[in-house]
Design a protein around this motif. Structure first.
Motif, short mmCIF file in Angstrom:
data_model
loop_
_atom_site.label_atom_id
_atom_site.label_comp_id
_atom_site.label_asym_id
_atom_site.label_seq_id
_atom_site.Cartn_x
_atom_site.Cartn_y
_atom_site.Cartn_z
N LEU A 187 0.85 -1.19 0.00
CA LEU A 187 0.00 0.00 0.00
C LEU A 187 0.89 1.24 0.00
O LEU A 187 1.84 1.32 0.78
N GLY A 188 0.58 2.16 -0.90
CA GLY A 188 1.39 3.38 -0.99
C GLY A 188 2.78 3.11 -1.53
O GLY A 188 3.64 3.98 -1.47
N ILE A 215 3.18 14.90 4.02
CA ILE A 215 2.21 13.87 3.64
C ILE A 215 2.35 12.69 4.60
O ILE A 215 3.43 12.45 5.15
N GLN A 216 1.25 12.00 4.78
CA GLN A 216 1.27 10.81 5.62
C GLN A 216 2.31 9.83 5.11
O GLN A 216 2.48 9.70 3.91
N THR A 217 2.90 9.10 6.01
CA THR A 217 3.82 8.05 5.58
C THR A 217 3.01 6.77 5.38
O THR A 217 1.89 6.65 5.86
N GLU A 218 3.59 5.85 4.66
CA GLU A 218 2.99 4.51 4.53
C GLU A 218 4.01 3.60 5.20
O GLU A 218 4.91 3.08 4.55
N PRO A 219 3.92 3.47 6.50
CA PRO A 219 4.98 2.74 7.21
C PRO A 219 5.08 1.28 6.77
O PRO A 219 4.06 0.62 6.57
N GLU A 248 0.85 2.13 -11.48
CA GLU A 248 0.73 2.56 -10.09
C GLU A 248 0.29 4.02 -10.06
O GLU A 248 0.82 4.84 -10.80
N CYS A 249 -0.69 4.31 -9.21
CA CYS A 249 -1.13 5.70 -9.07
C CYS A 249 -1.13 6.06 -7.59
O CYS A 249 -1.69 5.35 -6.77
N GLU A 250 -0.50 7.17 -7.30
CA GLU A 250 -0.53 7.69 -5.94
C GLU A 250 -1.20 9.04 -5.98
O GLU A 250 -0.75 9.95 -6.68
N TYR A 305 -4.14 5.01 -3.03
CA TYR A 305 -3.19 4.18 -3.76
C TYR A 305 -3.89 3.23 -4.72
O TYR A 305 -4.88 2.58 -4.36
N GLY A 306 -3.36 3.18 -5.93
CA GLY A 306 -3.87 2.23 -6.92
C GLY A 306 -2.71 1.47 -7.54
O GLY A 306 -1.68 2.07 -7.87
#
Lengths: 152, 363
Positions: free
Chosen positions: A56-57, B165-169, B252-254, B273-274
């Motif tokens: 994800l992300g 921006i938020q992280t994607e941990p 991929e799309c963010e 997220y895609g």
């Protein structure tokens, strides 16, 4: 120990190359090599699915994106050397050739296999990658700023 | 009462024979090969792989030929086939940061490191029919220039540097697999991603569009869209190490969406997220918008009653094979069900008539 790591790295590299190789290119080079060593199947070629995961992300938690087809097999040469293959797609001949190459790469034939199959295969694939990157680069936008007004 | 009905075998056989003939069409026109479909209808092939949830261009091309170009029928064939495959395992999550990009654009940063790379896009075409394609002839060779050898950095990485921006941990939670475990609600984000990645393009597109029009509004910028090849790596148990087992094309799309903040946290952009098999950017952008809309609870937003916010609604209707299976089954024989309905209506009408007659007699 260092040698063992290097051996693993090398094997990983050739197995990865064989897995991604286009079937026709691999089989052409394998046939041109011209030797068909005797072997016994440890596991006959079998097509199956592998679940491809993403994050994800791009960096976060894993998720299941969808499956891809993979064919695997294992064999042993007369001298007991074992070759494995996990290759993309459903081609049994491709898996068989990849497993034989994997086995031969662990024998005295390694240098010849490297020179006559793996190196040319790697070059073909690298050329295709390079061509795509070059075509992509040609579509890169060059911005230019237009002069506004007449205060130049 | 259950009445078994036999018959129709001959009609079915003959229907299938005619189907095969119609599929082939006019015999004076050359037959299409699987390779032609794979190479020349590659975006249809990509859609069938994405929604069929099986990456294999030759199989998808075969399915398109067999289904006469009905892509949902082709997806159905692929879904049916995939259930016959033994599962060898799951891969290491793909590294989209290492993608060999054919296309990579950002709607948020003009001067993004790595550049705006258009790739083989329909964007900026005039959408006029090109009658040159109706004649035979080879296209001109695409120009080339010095290609990148380094990976192209993700755009969100730059915003993350400033904590904007938020992280994607990173996390190694084993994701639930909806092909193995039935869906249950609430679903987590990884489960939603799997369902959306194989969901119907039209359905996901319409839901994404609804969020743009104001239902669960969360204005999205395409922070980055990239299309290219990534290596797929898997641990091989008999070897004790991992190898690349193939490479797949991904889109991929963010998205970068409106901020969320709280008393304790300063405002920050949020993300959607895609990620989809093949060159499938309409679907990947749609997935990112719907992913973002479904995150309302996690991000402390209000439920506005919008369809795109309703996880159960989205996930239980996004699969076109489930949808078409249920929808199309109603055309199959329901003679017995209908017979009982018919009996019931007749009985009710009789009773109504009797009642009316009784009332009349009483008056």
């Amino acid at each position: 120990m260092a040698d063992e790591t290097t051996d693993t790295e090398r094997r990983k590299a050739w197995m990865s190359l064989l897995a991604k190789a286009p079937e026709a290119d691999l089989l052409d080079l394998w046939r041109a090599y011209g030797t068909a060593p005797a072997f016994d199947w440890l596991r006959a070629p079998e097509a199956g699915g592998v679940m491809v995961r993403g994050r994800l992300g791009g960096t976060g938690a894993p998720f299941n994106l969808g499956e891809m087809t993979v064919t695997r097999c294992s064999l042993s040469l007369q001298d007991g050397t074992v070759g494995h293959a996990y290759v993309q797609g459903r081609s049994k001949p491709k898996a068989e050739a990849a497993a034989l190459i994997d086995a031969l790469m662990q024998t005295g034939a390694a240098a010849e296999i490297q020179g006559r199959i793996l190196a040319p295969l790697g070059n073909l694939m690298a050329d295709r990658t390079k061509t795509r990157a070059a075509k992509a680069a040609a579509t890169k936008v060059d911005f230019f700023t237009m002069v506004r007004g007449d205060n130049a | 009462m259950y009445v078994a009905v036999k018959g129709g075998e001959r009609a079915i056989d003959n229907a299938h024979a005619w189907l095969a003939e119609e599929r082939r069409g006019d015999l004076s026109v050359a037959e299409m090969s699987i390779a032609q479909i794979r190479e020349q209808l590659s975006l249809a092939v990509n859609r069938v792989m994405a929604e069929g949830s099986l990456y294999d261009p030759d199989l998808a091309a075969l399915a398109i030929k067999q289904s006469r170009g009905d892509l949902i029928e082709a997806i159905f064939l692929i879904r049916a086939y995939r259930t016959t495959l033994p599962r060898f395992g799951a891969t290491v999550p793909v590294e989209t940061g290492e993608m060999r990009c054919d296309r990579r654009i950002s709607a948020t940063f003009k001067e993004a490191p790595g550049g705006q790379v258009l790739g083989p896009t329909f964007d900026y075409t005039h959408r006029l029919l090109d009658f040159k394609l109706a004649a035979e002839g080879e296209p001109a060779t695409a120009p080339q220039s010095e290609g990148r050898t380094d990976p192209t950095p993700h755009i969100t990485g730059f915003l993350q540097g400033e904590d904007l921006i938020q992280t994607e941990p990173r996390d190694e939670t084993e994701p639930r697999d909806i092909t193995r475990q039935p869906m249950s609600y609430p679903a987590d984000r990884a489960t939603r991603a799997q369902a959306l990645a194989r969901g119907d393009e039209g359905f996901v597109l319409s839901l994404a569009y609804s969020t743009q029009r104001g239902y669960a509004k969360n204005h999205a910028f395409v922070g980055e869209l990239r299309i290219g090849l990534v290596d797929v790596e898997m641990e091989i148990p008999e070897l004790g190490f991992s190898i690349d087992i193939g490479e797949v094309q991904l889109t991929e799309c963010e998205t970068v969406n409106q901020f969320a903040g709280s008393k304790t946290e300063p405002p920050q952009f949020t993300r959607g997220y895609g990620l989809v098999f093949g060159q499938t950017e309409r679907k990947a952008i749609s997935m990112a918008l719907v992913d973002r809309a479904l995150r309302w609870e996690e991000l402390g937003e209000d439920f506005k009653g919008a369809p795109a916010q309703d996880e159960e609604f989205v996930l239980s209707h996004c699969d076109n094979i489930q949808a078409t299976g249920f929808l199309e089954h109603i055309k199959l024989p329901h003679y017995v069900d209908f017979q009982s309905e018919l009996e019931l209506v007749r009985k009710m009408r009789r009773e109504a008539a009797d009642n009316a007659a009784a009332q009349e007699a009483a008056q």
